[in-house]
Write a protein that holds these residues in place. Sequence first.
Motif, mmCIF file in Angstrom:
data_model
loop_
_atom_site.group_PDB
_atom_site.id
_atom_site.type_symbol
_atom_site.label_atom_id
_atom_site.label_comp_id
_atom_site.label_asym_id
_atom_site.label_seq_id
_atom_site.Cartn_x
_atom_site.Cartn_y
_atom_site.Cartn_z
ATOM 1 N N LEU A 177 -16.513 1.329 3.617
ATOM 2 C CA LEU A 177 -15.499 2.095 2.903
ATOM 3 C C LEU A 177 -14.213 1.305 2.645
ATOM 4 O O LEU A 177 -13.334 1.782 1.925
ATOM 5 C CB LEU A 177 -15.154 3.372 3.691
ATOM 6 C CG LEU A 177 -16.229 4.457 3.708
ATOM 7 C CD1 LEU A 177 -15.876 5.540 4.703
ATOM 8 C CD2 LEU A 177 -16.414 5.057 2.319
ATOM 9 N N ASN A 178 -14.073 0.111 3.238
ATOM 10 C CA ASN A 178 -12.882 -0.721 3.027
ATOM 11 C C ASN A 178 -11.601 0.059 3.360
ATOM 12 O O ASN A 178 -10.736 0.277 2.508
ATOM 13 C CB ASN A 178 -12.821 -1.233 1.585
ATOM 14 C CG ASN A 178 -13.839 -2.312 1.299
ATOM 15 O OD1 ASN A 178 -13.498 -3.465 1.050
ATOM 16 N ND2 ASN A 178 -15.115 -1.968 1.352
ATOM 17 N N ILE A 179 -11.490 0.486 4.593
ATOM 18 C CA ILE A 179 -10.421 1.413 4.981
ATOM 19 C C ILE A 179 -9.242 0.743 5.674
ATOM 20 O O ILE A 179 -8.219 1.396 5.908
ATOM 21 C CB ILE A 179 -10.979 2.508 5.917
ATOM 22 C CG1 ILE A 179 -11.504 1.893 7.217
ATOM 23 C CG2 ILE A 179 -12.064 3.302 5.232
ATOM 24 C CD1 ILE A 179 -12.027 2.929 8.220
ATOM 25 N N THR A 180 -9.322 -0.534 6.000
ATOM 26 C CA THR A 180 -8.271 -1.181 6.783
ATOM 27 C C THR A 180 -7.063 -1.518 5.920
ATOM 28 O O THR A 180 -7.110 -1.481 4.689
ATOM 29 C CB THR A 180 -8.784 -2.455 7.455
ATOM 30 O OG1 THR A 180 -9.075 -3.430 6.439
ATOM 31 C CG2 THR A 180 -10.055 -2.180 8.256
ATOM 32 N N ALA A 181 -5.967 -1.876 6.581
ATOM 33 C CA ALA A 181 -4.745 -2.243 5.868
ATOM 34 C C ALA A 181 -4.975 -3.478 4.998
ATOM 35 O O ALA A 181 -4.492 -3.556 3.862
ATOM 36 C CB ALA A 181 -3.614 -2.494 6.868
ATOM 37 N N ALA A 182 -5.720 -4.451 5.531
ATOM 38 C CA ALA A 182 -5.997 -5.657 4.752
ATOM 39 C C ALA A 182 -6.797 -5.325 3.490
ATOM 40 O O ALA A 182 -6.553 -5.872 2.412
ATOM 41 C CB ALA A 182 -6.751 -6.667 5.617
ATOM 42 N N ASP A 183 -7.777 -4.420 3.619
ATOM 43 C CA ASP A 183 -8.572 -4.006 2.455
ATOM 44 C C ASP A 183 -7.692 -3.325 1.412
ATOM 45 O O ASP A 183 -7.807 -3.596 0.214
ATOM 46 C CB ASP A 183 -9.687 -3.045 2.886
ATOM 47 C CG ASP A 183 -10.735 -3.698 3.770
ATOM 48 O OD1 ASP A 183 -10.974 -4.909 3.597
ATOM 49 O OD2 ASP A 183 -11.299 -3.008 4.636
ATOM 50 N N ASN A 184 -6.837 -2.427 1.856
ATOM 51 C CA ASN A 184 -5.994 -1.682 0.923
ATOM 52 C C ASN A 184 -4.969 -2.575 0.235
ATOM 53 O O ASN A 184 -4.657 -2.381 -0.936
ATOM 54 C CB ASN A 184 -5.284 -0.542 1.659
ATOM 55 C CG ASN A 184 -6.169 0.675 1.835
ATOM 56 O OD1 ASN A 184 -6.325 1.475 0.919
ATOM 57 N ND2 ASN A 184 -6.780 0.809 3.005
ATOM 58 N N LEU A 185 -4.456 -3.570 0.960
ATOM 59 C CA LEU A 185 -3.523 -4.514 0.354
ATOM 60 C C LEU A 185 -4.236 -5.352 -0.701
ATOM 61 O O LEU A 185 -3.704 -5.588 -1.794
ATOM 62 C CB LEU A 185 -2.910 -5.406 1.431
ATOM 63 C CG LEU A 185 -1.852 -6.407 0.951
ATOM 64 C CD1 LEU A 185 -0.621 -5.668 0.433
ATOM 65 C CD2 LEU A 185 -1.465 -7.365 2.069
#
Length: 749
Positions: free
Chosen positions: A274-282
Amino acid sequence: MEIEKRVVELADRLSYIKDIFGGRDNANIALMESRLEDLAARDKSAPGEKAQMLRQIEDLFAFLEKKLDEELVPMDMVRIVRHPGRVSLKDILENVYDNYTEIGGQDEYSIDPSMLIARAYITRRKGDKVINQPVMVIGQEKGHGQEFRNGGSVKPWGNAKALQYMKVAETERIPIHTYVFTPGAFPVEDFPGAAQQIARNLYEMAGLRVPVVSVISEGGSGGAEAIGLSDVRMMFSRGYYSVISPEGAAAIEAGIRQGQRVSPDLIAQCAKRLNITAADNLRMGYIDKVIEEPPLGARPHHYDFFKDLRQEVIQATDQVFLGIAGFKLYRALVASKRKDATDAESMFVRWTLDDAAADRLVWKRYCKYRRMAETAYRDSRPSGARIASRAQSVLWSGYSFLRYDFVGKYLKNFKKTVGDLEAEARLVASRLTAPLRKGRDKNAPVTCDPEKSRMLVELSQPEQGACLEDFGWRYVSPKAAEDKAVTCPEAKTYGCPDLWAPDLYGDFAGVCVHCGHHFPMEYQWVLGNVFDPESVVEFDGDIEAGNPLDYPGFEDKIEAAKKKTGRKSACVSIDAKIDGVKLVCAVLYSAFRGGSVGAAEGEKFIRALARARRRHYPFLAYVHGTAGIRIQESLNGLIQMPRVTMAVRRYIESGGLYVVLYDTNSYAGPVASFLGCSPYQFSVRSANIGFAGPGVIKETTGIDIPPDYHRAHNALARGHIQGIWDRREIRKNLKQVLLTIGGRNLYYR
């Protein structure tokens, strides 16, 4: 005594680490545990020797915590934000702001313990002068294991109270800081209703004329969006932000039924997909900055973290104010070039703005969200077709400006002046001729002009042809070809007789002739029978739903849906007419992945709204069915909630008429955003409308809801929709709406 206290603190740290890693075997955790056991076994050691050993173990813990922090997987971060030891909003208020007062009410129905609102200020120096800069702080409060706070799951009246104080901040012209600490909104439809309240929050936040800075720790679906639409979005490095919880995604992937359990391995896989981490969202562009936390997540004793957080929120607020300044200041250049916020308070920025700056702020916010998710859908049009489409849009914009904004403005003023003069002249003439008319009309017979009588009531009784007959539909459902009997679901209640399929799905338009229950019909029924013959023209058909996160197995499911429906997404954008009245319509239909909304559907909806705005046409959203946001696209789908809502607001504020018509089943994100914010919502009878389905409500709250909980009549009772229509009267009723709500010109209200 001091030694025993430090030993207890180490034991608490070890317990926390075990909780975070979910019982997984780990050599570093085993080493920490064994060293702590060795220390406990040395009770009879000399105090000096034990103190030295304790210092060594503390150093070992600090070293191994940094190593363990590098081994965290997405599911570990989910456990971090859910842990009762996690930093909470009250901790932030105590340590980031210089003073605050909680506001918003005294009992559950006026404040909701899950939603915390405070009027706070930050003290800064301007030379030798101390200045208190006020701010409105709003966020979910999970507390530290306080069950009455409901885990940060906010009820509708909590979100309503948050919106009320956002408007208070707007009135007082002070910035807003929101902190997102929620697994999701509480899925109840009690007034004002979970879905419509989130939709209302999004709509109003899109136009707030003060800066909004949000910080995300745990961002769960629509509950996060209720206070998350902002000018600057930051995220804790060990937080998560997702369209659905990993457990919920795993349950859908596994296809389990209520009461069954999903394997921990599948849950962990879904958390990663789901790409839920802060790094993914950035990386995907859904947040602007990551705020670094101490190893294994921030807890109340990490005072250096609070100092860093204070600097970050100050710098972010400064940048918003400087970014909308009338002319570019040197301070704005310095603020944008700073790599960190350690010296944020060394440069003073006054947190005030005038009307022109507020206008720039709202426009900049719209542009920010419009650019999001632009690479998450597929546009299969050749480059020539794209250029032609853009050129056509420019021409329509120019024509609209000349006709409605330039010439239209002066023409409207001229007509107003002529109208006022004509009214004055009629009044004068009436007064002068009154004595003559009194003698002439005394004995005159009373007559009624049939044409004038018809004009007086034409809105409530449209001309012949505006209403469809019961039979003779242009489109007939394929189910009418089945030679079988159909039992009405309400037969036990109302004693309905069985119906023959050719009659039910043919002449009766899917409506039980005994009780009026509406059976589900294809979306083509509305396209074929509501709009004028041959008036339906599709556009933007080449925008395709895709698999932007490369979610395993989802590409095949998308291709299967395209093959099954013959379309490329769950949204159909059309130009159409109703009794000669031109309009733009976006259809969400359930045959394509349950009508779920992803980046492609959101983009098509936004483009359709822009088309209606340029051409000054009414806009109809026909919701044949939607299951919510497409979870396999994760944030690419969730961001469509604020993104499309902002486009809706822009269309409505330009004078457009936005009407929503629900059919079959409509749930979750779309209803809680760009559909639910319409001032004119209607439903076909027997439709279901709500925030979360019965299974989700049972799973999250343990509450068994009645069978008719989401039925349209309940949505009408709580004010979500404004009317319930018979399917056979949709055309007549839509024509009535266009005449009475849209006005005679049918373009601007």
